[in-house]
Design an enzyme around this catalytic site. Structure first.
Site: not given
Ligand code: NAP
Length: 364
Positions: A166, A235, A331
């Protein structure tokens, strides 16, 4: 021709939190000549009084008055096919998700895990957007950059952009020194699905890029509120990264804590889990709250005030720090009438009181 610009411009429909704010002036440059007509933004005392806005999906207007806004309007997509790759050049104002769909329709694969991320193409490099194990940097070849001081366009290689979690040079050394006009991607034809994240690991190994995209869209739609229906900025906080020793202590106390080791040995925690465990998933205060399905997303049920979101975010930060001794950092970018400010420097005009601690005090 003179550049399109406006005075006393309402930004309510230009930020996905739907906060009521306006700016004294907004510029919409769409060519080098128009960029060169911008007022001198490199001078020291004005440099923090403007903000470069994409689609406003990662922006919180903290006050009703916003600084001068520049919203680049560079459009267009061109594709160059080579033996082993596609080189795709895209204007900064193109919509990110539309680009993902367009590429897949053309048989150009790679961005499928990044489907449905709100915002513009030009904003993607700034915070190196990422989801489901893929990040913008994975496919970036170069960035076209307009530098305010020299009034010239420059090409920055992927390495020069110093992408990290990020983060990029656009949030560091080049912060407010210019703006992104165009992005060039490199998509190797040798493609492999990235199914490492939970939710995608249920797909067959030989799934097509379109199948992966459909699954990402299904996952995101099930958890994340559509900003058009329930205003939000995705997020709100970054996932905190802690060192080994701090993590060991946390894990001893909370054996189920989700954690992801980083390449440098540090450990990433899931901010959404911490907020949930602090008892705040679905928490609502006045016209703002924490989303029911995804605690990392703050939602606006109808407030006009950025300050209401700030109070909620500060409350979440206090509760998570009290329980886990972990500091959550937003963020989302915080914009005052003077320009961007750090979250920690913002005052909380109407702090949310902690009902539990009030009760606790009475019991003593
Ligand atoms: P989730 O599956 O509930 O997981 C929660 C967090 O754990 C995620 O933010 C992700 O980090 C981390 N994670 C999960 N599996 C991982 C793996 N195999 N290796 C490394 N890190 C892992 O996640 P969620 O909130 O539903 O989101 C799913 C993806 O969409 C994530 O990659 C998340 O970043 C992305 N997302 C981003 C935003 C935004 O506004 N930036 C909003 C919604 C979702 P990371 O964030 O580092 O991937």
């Amino acid at each position: 021709m003179a550049m399109h610009s406006n005075q006393n411009y309402s930004l309510k429909s230009s930020n996905s939190f739907n906060i009521k704010a306006s700016c004294s002036r907004i510029y919409f440059p769409s060519s080098l000549a128009e960029l060169q007509q911008l007022p001198d933004l490199s001078a020291g005392n004005t440099s923090d009084k403007f903000y470069i806005l994409g689609e406003g999906s990662n922006t919180l207007f903290v006050e009703s008055q916003a600084p001068i806004i520049i919203q680049p309007k560079f459009n267009g997509i061109s594709i160059l096919e080579q033996d082993d790759r596609f080189v795709v050049t895209v204007g900064a104002a193109e919509n990110w998700h539309d680009l993902v769909c367009f590429c897949l329709e053309q048989g150009i694969y790679g961005l499928e895990n990044l489907a449905l991320i709100p915002g513009s193409v030009g904003a993607a490099p700034v915070q190196n957007i990422g989801a489901y194990g893929v990040e913008f940097a994975d496919f970036c070849q170069e960035i076209q950059w307009y530098e305010f001081a020299s009034k010239t366009l420059q090409s920055l290689t992927k390495q020069a952009c110093r992408f990290a979690y990020r983060d990029s040079i656009f949030k560091q050394e080049r912060y407010n020194k210019g703006l992104i006009t165009q992005v060039t991607f490199n998509f190797p034809k040798a493609w492999q699905a990235n199914l490492s994240y939970a939710g995608l690991d249920i797909l067959a190994k030989d799934s097509t890029a379109k199948q992966v995209m459909a699954q990402v869209i299904a996952l995101r739609s099930s958890k994340l509120p559509d900003p058009k229906e329930l205003p939000n900025a995705g997020s709100f906080f970054k996932n905190p990264i802690v060192n080994d020793a701090d993590f060991a202590q946390l894990q001893q106390k909370y054996p189920k804590i989700p954690h992801y080791p980083q390449k440098n040995g540090e450990i990433k925690l899931a901010a959404g889990w911490l907020i949930d465990q602090a008892g705040l998933k679905g928490f609502r205060h006045g016209a703002v709250g924490v989303h029911q399905q995804q605690a990392l997303v703050l939602v606006n049920y109808g407030s006009d005030l950025g300050a209401d979101i700030i109070s909620l975010a500060k409350y979440i930060q206090r509760k998570v720090a009290a329980k886990f001794s972990v500091s959550l950092i937003p963020e989302v970018r915080m914009i005052t009438h003077k320009g961007e400010r750090s979250f920690s420097s913002l005052s909380d005009s109407n702090p949310i009181e902690d009902i539990n601690s009030i009760r606790g005090n009475r019991d003593d």
